[in-house]
Design an enzyme around this catalytic site. Structure first.
Site, PDB file in Angstrom:
ATOM      1  N   ARG A   1       0.173  -6.731  12.387  1.00 45.90           N
ATOM      2  CA  ARG A   1       0.073  -6.064  13.506  1.00 45.90           C
ATOM      3  C   ARG A   1      -0.324  -7.194  14.938  1.00 45.90           C
ATOM      4  O   ARG A   1      -0.128  -6.587  16.165  1.00 45.90           O
ATOM      5  CB  ARG A   1      -1.378  -5.491  13.105  1.00 45.90           C
ATOM      6  CG  ARG A   1      -1.208  -4.158  12.505  1.00 45.90           C
ATOM      7  CD  ARG A   1      -2.415  -3.433  11.934  1.00 45.90           C
ATOM      8  NE  ARG A   1      -1.885  -1.982  11.341  1.00 45.90           N
ATOM      9  CZ  ARG A   1      -2.912  -1.301  10.930  1.00 45.90           C
ATOM     10  NH1 ARG A   1      -3.883  -1.278  11.377  1.00 45.90           N
ATOM     11  NH2 ARG A   1      -2.305  -0.320  10.514  1.00 45.90           N
TER      12      ARG A   1
ATOM     13  N   ARG B   1       0.910  -0.949  -0.315  1.00 42.57           N
ATOM     14  CA  ARG B   1       0.142  -0.100  -0.021  1.00 42.57           C
ATOM     15  C   ARG B   1       1.456   1.227  -0.366  1.00 42.57           C
ATOM     16  O   ARG B   1       1.689   0.950   0.993  1.00 42.57           O
ATOM     17  CB  ARG B   1      -1.079   0.289   1.036  1.00 42.57           C
ATOM     18  CG  ARG B   1      -1.657  -0.831   1.267  1.00 42.57           C
ATOM     19  CD  ARG B   1      -3.020  -0.806   2.062  1.00 42.57           C
ATOM     20  NE  ARG B   1      -3.238  -2.202   2.145  1.00 42.57           N
ATOM     21  CZ  ARG B   1      -4.812  -2.636   2.944  1.00 42.57           C
ATOM     22  NH1 ARG B   1      -4.957  -1.396   3.833  1.00 42.57           N
ATOM     23  NH2 ARG B   1      -5.626  -3.496   2.692  1.00 42.57           N
TER      24      ARG B   1
ATOM     25  N   GLU C   1      -6.619  -1.563  15.129  1.00 45.27           N
ATOM     26  CA  GLU C   1      -7.546  -2.494  14.203  1.00 45.27           C
ATOM     27  C   GLU C   1      -6.662  -3.145  13.168  1.00 45.27           C
ATOM     28  O   GLU C   1      -5.394  -2.816  13.173  1.00 45.27           O
ATOM     29  CB  GLU C   1      -7.925  -1.661  12.832  1.00 45.27           C
ATOM     30  CG  GLU C   1      -8.074  -2.329  12.024  1.00 45.27           C
ATOM     31  CD  GLU C   1      -8.741  -1.757  10.476  1.00 45.27           C
ATOM     32  OE1 GLU C   1      -8.159  -0.083  10.577  1.00 45.27           O
ATOM     33  OE2 GLU C   1      -8.905  -2.573   9.803  1.00 45.27           O
TER      34      GLU C   1
END
Length: 423
Positions: free
Chosen positions: A390, A262, A349
């Site tokens: 994450r 990304r 998140e």
RNA sequence: GGAGAGAUGGCCGAGUGGUCGAAGGCACUCCCCUGCUAAGGGAGCAUAGGGCCAAAAUCUCUAUCGAGGGUUCGACUCCCUCUCUCUCCGCCA
């Protein structure tokens, strides 16, 4: 893409629905283009019909050995009018299509109102954040000093937002991927797939990243203009593009591990520290392709599969229903899973599970056929299960001890030669 | 990288300028026949869009034979470009 019929017949209603997202639909423009299209299409088709009829007449006359000159004269001028009409119609349809591709999905009625992430609604919590008898470090302070995470090397090799993982950290990272894939395939009934990490524009249009979000993508400078995938949702969901699936084969459930790329354009200054926001990260994805009447149940089930990973890792999390303003372009409804990060004293998140209804299916022409029935659009869902980088962060921060050592979660120990601590 | 072959409906496979959305076969659906289990007969069976309609069906029109252009009154059929697949050679993890 929304149903063009709805866009034609209930523009006002659609506009009202989209307003919940803060999306302004140019109703007047659409109505004007549509009425032009309708008229132009009728005249074009009438001209095409004329051409066909005349050509057939000529063919028959010729077969009978008659003189076709008078008939040819009759056709004179028709071709040019037809070409003009066709070109105008194509241009108009391209315009309408371009607009349609930029319109986001209509939200489900259960999606809470709201403008941004502050208005998301917590649905449930699992686990209790651990009480530390010392001040917990964040993952960078835990991983960088002993060389597990080498941000300097990442920026030397490439640039900012890249990292090199070493030794036990690299291995734990790999262990997480194996654990997630094994859980989804062995316990949750998913089929594992391996897919290209570069895709063409058609695939990105199919899932909704194009044409609107090109700046978020890495585009390759090759002849074909391939893009690096921002998520395996793109290649995996596009497996059913232009396919008609027999009803008995549904639901399709895929899991897939890929790197994700990304550009993070527009996120300058955001999460600049650590592993949380990288240009390249690993993700295990879950994709469902289902009959329309099953998609809402599927969303709940898929979300529970992502939760199962967090529960197995014993990481506290909460589930949010994203509000109208925070729900992504293609989604009708999204649940976010947020994991507790002691280093930030925040939930962050780690997974996002969405039902897109037939929004992606319509763009992809992905359909199924019931017994003896007509092809109908499928519904598609996607969810992270989970974002690996994450998850690594969450393990480090939640499993740290006062001396800086990091315990390995029980379920991962078999993947780490039985070790209890990262070494 | 070099040489060649090909791309037609769910599948196989005809079709080389005209009435072809496309023969035939397989698969599938319905009906009939048959007491016999990969038997026979008949019918149906692409997708998308427009118009009509309150809506749907019907009806009707249009588009689609890998994609895009061109030639022509007319293209699945001729020409050009591209993509993909297969075979052989070279190279390569």
């Amino acid at each position: 893409m929304l149903d063009p019929k709805r866009l034609r017949n209930d523009v006002e209603e659609v506009a009202q629905q989209l307003a919940r997202r803060g999306f302004k639909l140019d109703v007047a423009r659409i109505q004007s283009l549509e009425s032009q299209r309708r008229e132009l299409q009728s005249t074009t088709q009438e001209l095409q019909n004329q051409r066909t009829l005349r050509s057939k007449a000529i063919g028959q006359a010729k077969a009978r050995g008659e003189d076709i000159q008078p008939l040819l004269a009759e056709v004179d001028g028709l071709g040019e009018r037809l070409v003009q009409s066709e070109q105008a119609l194509n241009a108009l349809q391209d315009q309408i299509q371009a607009i349609a591709l930029m319109i986001p999905n209509i939200l489900d009625s259960t999606v809470p109102d709201g403008k941004d992430e502050n208005d998301n609604v917590e649905v449930r919590r699992w686990g209790v954040p651990r009480q530390f008898e010392f001040t917990p470090k964040d993952h960078v302070d835990l991983g960088a000093p002993n060389g597990w995470m080498d941000f300097e090397a990442g920026s030397k090799l490439t640039g900012s937002r890249f990292v090199v993982l070493r030794t036990a950290m690299a291995k734990l990272h790999r262990a997480l991927i194996q654990f997630m894939l094994n859980t989804h395939t062995e316990q949750h009934g998913y089929n594992e797939v391996y897919v290209p990490y570069m895709v063409n524009a058609d695939s990105l249009r199919g899932t909704g990243q194009l044409p609107k979000f090109e700046e978020d993508l890495f585009k390759l400078n090759n002849e074909q203009g391939y893009y690096l995938i921002p998520t395996s949702e793109v290649p995996v969901t596009n497996l059913v593009r232009d396919e008609i699936i027999p009803e008995k084969d549904l639901p399709l459930r895929f899991t897939c591990h890929t790197p994700c790329f990304r550009s993070e354009a527009g996120s300058y200054g955001k999460d600049t520290r650590g592993l949380v926001r990288q240009h390249q990260f690993e993700k295990v994805e879950m994709i469902w392709v289902v009959k329309p009447e099953e998609s809402w149940q599927a969303l709940e089930t898929m979300t529970s599969h992502a939760e199962a990973i967090l529960q197995a890792l014993e990481l506290p999390y909460r589930v949010l229903a994203l509000c109208a303003g925070d729900t992504g372009f293609s989604a009708a409804k999204t649940y976010d899973l947020e994991v507790w990060l002691p280093g930030q004293q925040k939930y962050r998140e780690i997974s996002s599970c969405s039902n897109t209804l037939d929004f992606q299916a319509r763009r992809m022409m992905a359909r199924y056929r019931s017994e003896g029935g007509k092809p109908e659009l499928v519904h598609t869902l996607n969810g992270s299960g989970l974002a690996v980088g994450r998850t690594l962060v969450a393990i480090l921060e939640n499993y740290q001890e006062s001396d800086g050592r990091v315990q390995i979660p029980k379920v991962l120990q078999p993947y780490m030669n039985g070790a209890e601590y990262l070494a």
